[in-house]
Design a protein around this motif. Sequence first.
Motif, PDB file in Angstrom:
ATOM      1  N   TRP A  24      -8.028  -6.837  -8.200  1.00  0.00           N
ATOM      2  CA  TRP A  24      -6.965  -7.769  -8.349  1.00  0.00           C
ATOM      3  C   TRP A  24      -6.154  -7.891  -7.305  1.00  0.00           C
ATOM      4  O   TRP A  24      -5.510  -8.965  -7.099  1.00  0.00           O
ATOM      5  N   PRO A  25      -5.574  -6.766  -6.714  1.00  0.00           N
ATOM      6  CA  PRO A  25      -4.666  -6.884  -5.760  1.00  0.00           C
ATOM      7  C   PRO A  25      -5.333  -7.722  -4.503  1.00  0.00           C
ATOM      8  O   PRO A  25      -6.100  -7.529  -3.855  1.00  0.00           O
ATOM      9  N   ALA A  26      -4.323  -8.233  -3.578  1.00  0.00           N
ATOM     10  CA  ALA A  26      -4.511  -9.072  -2.632  1.00  0.00           C
ATOM     11  C   ALA A  26      -4.826  -8.203  -1.313  1.00  0.00           C
ATOM     12  O   ALA A  26      -5.645  -8.755  -0.496  1.00  0.00           O
ATOM     13  N   ASP A  27      -4.245  -7.210  -1.295  1.00  0.00           N
ATOM     14  CA  ASP A  27      -4.534  -6.202   0.136  1.00  0.00           C
ATOM     15  C   ASP A  27      -6.006  -5.814  -0.113  1.00  0.00           C
ATOM     16  O   ASP A  27      -6.573  -5.559  -1.322  1.00  0.00           O
ATOM     17  N   PRO A  28      -6.646  -5.319   0.942  1.00  0.00           N
ATOM     18  CA  PRO A  28      -7.962  -4.946   0.928  1.00  0.00           C
ATOM     19  C   PRO A  28      -8.124  -3.704   0.086  1.00  0.00           C
ATOM     20  O   PRO A  28      -7.575  -2.741  -0.042  1.00  0.00           O
ATOM     21  N   ARG A  29      -9.132  -3.663  -0.571  1.00  0.00           N
ATOM     22  CA  ARG A  29      -9.864  -2.416  -1.240  1.00  0.00           C
ATOM     23  C   ARG A  29     -11.187  -2.104  -0.789  1.00  0.00           C
ATOM     24  O   ARG A  29     -12.145  -2.206  -1.650  1.00  0.00           O
ATOM     25  N   PRO A  30     -11.614  -1.713   0.386  1.00  0.00           N
ATOM     26  CA  PRO A  30     -12.866  -1.399   0.745  1.00  0.00           C
ATOM     27  C   PRO A  30     -13.661  -0.221   0.066  1.00  0.00           C
ATOM     28  O   PRO A  30     -14.778  -0.420   0.399  1.00  0.00           O
ATOM     29  N   ALA A  31     -12.834   0.573  -0.276  1.00  0.00           N
ATOM     30  CA  ALA A  31     -13.811   1.821  -0.582  1.00  0.00           C
ATOM     31  C   ALA A  31     -14.073   1.572  -2.158  1.00  0.00           C
ATOM     32  O   ALA A  31     -13.552   0.929  -3.047  1.00  0.00           O
ATOM     33  N   ARG A  32     -15.515   1.868  -2.144  1.00  0.00           N
ATOM     34  CA  ARG A  32     -16.194   1.647  -3.559  1.00  0.00           C
ATOM     35  C   ARG A  32     -16.487   3.035  -4.174  1.00  0.00           C
ATOM     36  O   ARG A  32     -16.914   3.943  -3.255  1.00  0.00           O
ATOM     37  N   ILE A  33     -16.005   3.127  -5.210  1.00  0.00           N
ATOM     38  CA  ILE A  33     -16.276   4.473  -6.226  1.00  0.00           C
ATOM     39  C   ILE A  33     -16.913   4.071  -7.078  1.00  0.00           C
ATOM     40  O   ILE A  33     -17.210   3.127  -7.950  1.00  0.00           O
ATOM     41  N   ARG A  34     -18.073   5.167  -7.200  1.00  0.00           N
ATOM     42  CA  ARG A  34     -18.860   5.189  -8.605  1.00  0.00           C
ATOM     43  C   ARG A  34     -18.952   6.363  -9.345  1.00  0.00           C
ATOM     44  O   ARG A  34     -18.698   7.508  -9.023  1.00  0.00           O
TER      45      ARG A  34
END
Length: 150
Positions: A126-136
């Motif tokens: 949802w935030p506009a800034d990048p969130r490239p780390a994917r967590i499972r």
Amino acid sequence: MIETHQQKGTGMTEPQGSSTLSELDRDECLRLIAPGGVGRVAYDDGEGPTVTPVNYVLDGETIVFRTSLAGRLNQNLAGLLSGAEVRIAFEVDDFDTDRQEGWSVLVRGGARQLDDDESAAHVKPWPADPRPARIRLTAMDITGRRLGHG
């Protein structure tokens, strides 16, 4: 609608009728959180327990969310050996405060970063800034409770 009465001299309103708290089984917990949305991740950030809201998707019995590379949870995971996990808790709930009814689901398990070549359900941050780390988060324990009027 819940009938209410006012406590004498306090100005506070209390619900009339009885509420029941019941345990939810694993299947019902998964059904409730299946639509995705917002949950809270609880973990130790190196300075003590902390809770961070994230948007997520459910992928089978695992939860996938994204975070920034500089985020404390990602930094904790980045220092681990490939495939290693950190124990975290993840909570999702939905409450109607007027009716004083709702449910809460708690998922506990091991979290790890996903490699770029690993497939996973897509979650759009949802935030506009990048969130490239994917967590499972792989669920080990899934528990829940429902509060209702019966």
